[in-house]
Motif scaffolding. Structure first.
Motif, PDB file in Angstrom:
ATOM      1  N   LEU A 100       0.842  -1.195   0.000  1.00 41.14           N
ATOM      2  CA  LEU A 100       0.000   0.000   0.000  1.00 41.14           C
ATOM      3  C   LEU A 100       0.878   1.247   0.000  1.00 41.14           C
ATOM      4  O   LEU A 100       1.777   1.388   0.844  1.00 41.14           O
ATOM      5  CB  LEU A 100      -0.902   0.034   1.240  1.00 41.14           C
ATOM      6  N   TRP A 101       0.588   2.121  -0.946  1.00 43.22           N
ATOM      7  CA  TRP A 101       1.301   3.409  -1.009  1.00 43.22           C
ATOM      8  C   TRP A 101       0.258   4.514  -0.928  1.00 43.22           C
ATOM      9  O   TRP A 101      -0.580   4.630  -1.828  1.00 43.22           O
ATOM     10  CB  TRP A 101       2.045   3.556  -2.334  1.00 43.22           C
ATOM     11  N   GLY A 102       0.316   5.288   0.126  1.00 42.67           N
ATOM     12  CA  GLY A 102      -0.702   6.329   0.243  1.00 42.67           C
ATOM     13  C   GLY A 102      -0.203   7.538   0.989  1.00 42.67           C
ATOM     14  O   GLY A 102       1.005   7.741   1.180  1.00 42.67           O
ATOM     15  N   THR A 103      -1.160   8.350   1.382  1.00 44.98           N
ATOM     16  CA  THR A 103      -0.873   9.471   2.267  1.00 44.98           C
ATOM     17  C   THR A 103      -1.860   9.387   3.421  1.00 44.98           C
ATOM     18  O   THR A 103      -2.864   8.679   3.337  1.00 44.98           O
ATOM     19  CB  THR A 103      -1.043  10.824   1.553  1.00 44.98           C
TER      20      THR A 103
ATOM     21  N   ASN B 206      -2.354   4.196  -4.036  1.00 48.53           N
ATOM     22  CA  ASN B 206      -3.413   3.181  -4.047  1.00 48.53           C
ATOM     23  C   ASN B 206      -4.102   3.052  -2.695  1.00 48.53           C
ATOM     24  O   ASN B 206      -4.829   2.094  -2.441  1.00 48.53           O
ATOM     25  CB  ASN B 206      -2.860   1.825  -4.519  1.00 48.53           C
ATOM     26  N   ALA B 207      -3.847   4.002  -1.785  1.00 46.42           N
ATOM     27  CA  ALA B 207      -4.448   3.930  -0.454  1.00 46.42           C
ATOM     28  C   ALA B 207      -4.502   5.326   0.155  1.00 46.42           C
ATOM     29  O   ALA B 207      -3.769   6.227  -0.269  1.00 46.42           O
ATOM     30  CB  ALA B 207      -3.608   3.021   0.442  1.00 46.42           C
ATOM     31  N   HIS B 208      -5.399   5.485   1.101  1.00 50.40           N
ATOM     32  CA  HIS B 208      -5.415   6.744   1.855  1.00 50.40           C
ATOM     33  C   HIS B 208      -5.906   6.468   3.268  1.00 50.40           C
ATOM     34  O   HIS B 208      -6.822   5.681   3.475  1.00 50.40           O
ATOM     35  CB  HIS B 208      -6.313   7.798   1.190  1.00 50.40           C
ATOM     36  N   ARG B 209      -5.260   7.117   4.223  1.00 51.40           N
ATOM     37  CA  ARG B 209      -5.683   7.007   5.621  1.00 51.40           C
ATOM     38  C   ARG B 209      -6.267   8.344   6.050  1.00 51.40           C
ATOM     39  O   ARG B 209      -5.595   9.365   5.923  1.00 51.40           O
ATOM     40  CB  ARG B 209      -4.467   6.651   6.481  1.00 51.40           C
ATOM     41  N   PHE B 210      -7.532   8.341   6.472  1.00 49.54           N
ATOM     42  CA  PHE B 210      -8.104   9.582   7.008  1.00 49.54           C
ATOM     43  C   PHE B 210      -8.825   9.278   8.302  1.00 49.54           C
ATOM     44  O   PHE B 210      -9.004   8.119   8.677  1.00 49.54           O
ATOM     45  CB  PHE B 210      -9.015  10.268   5.970  1.00 49.54           C
ATOM     46  N   SER B 211      -9.240  10.340   9.013  1.00 45.94           N
ATOM     47  CA  SER B 211      -9.932  10.083  10.277  1.00 45.94           C
ATOM     48  C   SER B 211     -11.317  10.684  10.264  1.00 45.94           C
ATOM     49  O   SER B 211     -11.606  11.605   9.489  1.00 45.94           O
ATOM     50  CB  SER B 211      -9.130  10.612  11.465  1.00 45.94           C
TER      51      SER B 211
ATOM     52  N   ALA C  99      -8.918   2.111   1.787  1.00 43.09           N
ATOM     53  CA  ALA C  99      -9.111   3.098   2.853  1.00 43.09           C
ATOM     54  C   ALA C  99      -8.670   2.547   4.199  1.00 43.09           C
ATOM     55  O   ALA C  99      -8.945   1.394   4.534  1.00 43.09           O
ATOM     56  CB  ALA C  99     -10.581   3.480   2.929  1.00 43.09           C
ATOM     57  N   MET C 100      -8.006   3.389   4.953  1.00 40.22           N
ATOM     58  CA  MET C 100      -7.703   3.075   6.353  1.00 40.22           C
ATOM     59  C   MET C 100      -8.357   4.188   7.166  1.00 40.22           C
ATOM     60  O   MET C 100      -8.120   5.370   6.893  1.00 40.22           O
ATOM     61  CB  MET C 100      -6.188   3.080   6.543  1.00 40.22           C
ATOM     62  N   VAL C 101      -9.188   3.820   8.129  1.00 41.74           N
ATOM     63  CA  VAL C 101      -9.941   4.841   8.859  1.00 41.74           C
ATOM     64  C   VAL C 101      -9.496   4.901  10.322  1.00 41.74           C
ATOM     65  O   VAL C 101      -9.478   3.895  11.025  1.00 41.74           O
ATOM     66  CB  VAL C 101     -11.463   4.575   8.780  1.00 41.74           C
TER      67      VAL C 101
ATOM     68  N   PHE D  26       2.219   5.235   4.476  1.00 45.94           N
ATOM     69  CA  PHE D  26       1.356   6.403   4.300  1.00 45.94           C
ATOM     70  C   PHE D  26       2.175   7.660   4.577  1.00 45.94           C
ATOM     71  O   PHE D  26       2.587   7.888   5.722  1.00 45.94           O
ATOM     72  CB  PHE D  26       0.160   6.331   5.254  1.00 45.94           C
ATOM     73  N   HIS D  27       2.396   8.436   3.547  1.00 44.97           N
ATOM     74  CA  HIS D  27       3.170   9.654   3.731  1.00 44.97           C
ATOM     75  C   HIS D  27       2.304  10.718   4.388  1.00 44.97           C
ATOM     76  O   HIS D  27       1.140  10.913   4.038  1.00 44.97           O
ATOM     77  CB  HIS D  27       3.678  10.163   2.368  1.00 44.97           C
ATOM     78  N   TRP D  28       2.870  11.415   5.362  1.00 44.34           N
ATOM     79  CA  TRP D  28       2.199  12.562   5.950  1.00 44.34           C
ATOM     80  C   TRP D  28       2.789  13.800   5.300  1.00 44.34           C
ATOM     81  O   TRP D  28       3.947  14.087   5.551  1.00 44.34           O
ATOM     82  CB  TRP D  28       2.395  12.608   7.482  1.00 44.34           C
TER      83      TRP D  28
END
Ligand code: BGC
Length: 444
Positions: free
Chosen positions: A14-17, A70-75, A110-112, A377-379
């Motif tokens: 997974l490569w995301g932000t 291909n991914a994103h982590r949000f809250s 998605a990562m929540v 996940f890059h910030w």
């Protein structure tokens, strides 16, 4: 002749932000951070932030997808979903569902995150995380939210950086965070309740979604004694590392929170981690200093020759990411690892390309020992509201003009896009975007 080589990652990586609700949504008027900002504790206010609540997540997700992520982590924001103790806001939940659909439509995982530093004002008025009633309250919120969103994801992060939350809010020093108390004992009580809250969330999520993967995100720092010959420096470093930073994950492994002032048994927490969420930014040296009793006499600092970020907030020490991953693998065997945050503040983007390339390189070294790292996940995706520092620190791949909401593409966008698309880091990329570290990444 320069060597031609590519450091590849396993298929499916997974490569995301990563982002967080309060930092990007805007107008989060109902949480303790908004109040804190209005009271003048921060460098500017979050205001509209990146206007995700107004719908600009769409254009940012488009950019992320086009850039090969291909991914994103949000809250999600607790104070929106549950604006008062007896009220659920279904439109807020629907908005999060549309964001999750937005990721799915763009082919992104998605990562929540369920808690990223913010609490509803009503919660802080009844004691926040200081009293153990919070555990039931958090569990109720998690149940409601996961029921609403589980159709779109099974990758959950219960609590982001509980160590940062407890330390910055109850000890202070690095930044001044709400509630701005100076009470170490209370800080550890909060930490214990965060562990209980995580455990309750873990169990309820698995009840609702047996296939869920549940973890939390640790703010890992590589703490090193400033003077390795000094027993005092070594003691305060060990206290900071084991007693404060590692207290949370160790409690999830053992069911006991061990900290410098004692031990608390929390049996329900044992075994409540399906993966290890690893946020890594920097290394700190630690020295004994009588002026910091509230920090257990530990003062952190950077070394004079450290490669510092734009405003000096972070030092670029990629080897410490490797050290941290090694610590995770050895201390918490058999857990998959997700690098849930890593990044650097740099408005002019001078340090970011090498920071990215060097950290991806260290992560690749770790992957080559077969350590089970599943994603990065890059910030962050776009500049966003950086807590007490407000708009001072710029962490985005894309810059943000806060007045006009215009996004400004930084050169790092193309480097990170190349990495995501290649599922690896090549010598050409390093040559093109950060030739100054070529020898370090591709020696000889
Ligand atoms: C936090 C983010 C923050 C980032 C950069 C992390 O510790 O989770 O919310 O913006 O660091 O300081």
């Amino acid at each position: 002749m320069t060597p031609q080589a590519t450091y590849h990652f396993p298929r499916g990586f997974l490569w995301g932000t990563a982002t967080a609700a309060h930092q990007v949504e805007g107008n989060n008027t109902n949480n303790q951070w908004w109040k804190w900002e209005q009271e003048g504790h921060t460098n500017g206010t979050s205001g509209l932030a990146c206007d995700w609540w107004g719908g600009r997540w769409r254009e940012d997700f488009d950019r992320a997808a086009e850039a090969g992520q291909n991914a994103h982590r949000f809250s999600v924001e607790w104070s929106r979903i549950q604006p008062t103790p007896d009220q659920w806001d279904e439109t807020a939940l629907e908005k999060y569902r549309s964001m999750l659909r937005g990721l799915r439509e763009r082919g992104m995982t998605a990562m929540v995150t369920l808690h990223h530093f913010t609490d509803p004002i009503w919660l802080t008025e009844v004691g926040g995380w200081e009293t153990d009633e919070v555990v039931k309250r958090f569990e109720r919120f998690v149940r409601k939210t996961v029921e609403a969103l589980k159709e779109y994801t099974n990758l959950w992060c219960t609590i982001n950086e509980p160590n940062g939350y407890a330390l910055n809010g109850y000890v202070g020093g690095v930044g001044d965070w709400p509630p701005g108390k100076r009470n170490l004992k209370l800080g550890f009580q909060v930490m214990a309740n965060l562990i209980r809250g995580h455990a309750a969330a873990y169990h309820v999520i698995h009840q609702l979604q047996p296939e869920a993967r549940v973890g939390f995100a640790l703010n890992y720092r590589d703490f090193q004694p400033l003077h390795s010959w000094s027993p005092l420096d070594r003691i305060v470093t060990a206290n900071t590392f084991n007693g404060v930073m590692a207290a949370f994950p160790s409690a999830l492994a053992t069911g006991v929170m061990s900290y410098p002032l004692g031990k608390i048994s929390i049996p329900e927490a044992k075994g409540t981690q399906d993966y290890f969420g690893f946020n890594y930014y920097t290394r700190n040296f630690v020295t004994f200093d009588l002026r910091f009793p509230n920090r257990l006499f530990a003062r952190d600092l950077y070394a004079p020759n450290d490669d510092l970020s734009g405003s000096g907030f972070l030092a670029n020490v990629p080897e410490s990411m490797f050290t941290g991953l090694k610590w995770v693998v050895r201390t918490f065997p058999n857990l998959p690892i997700i690098v849930s945050e890593n990044g650097v503040e740099s408005a002019d983007d001078r340090i970011r390309p090498r920071y990215i390339a060097q950290h991806v390189h260290q992560m690749w070294r770790a992957v080559n020992f077969n350590w089970p790292i599943k994603g990065y996940f890059h910030w962050s995706l776009v500049d966003n509201f950086e807590w007490d520092a407000g708009w001072k620190y710029r962490f985005g791949l894309w810059g943000l003009d806060v007045e006009t909401q215009k996004r400004i593409k930084r050169p790092s966008v193309d480097l990170y896009a190349a990495i995501c698309k290649e599922n690896g880091l090549s010598s050409e990329m390093v040559q093109k975007y950060c030739p100054e570290v070529f020898e370090k990444i591709f020696p000889g």
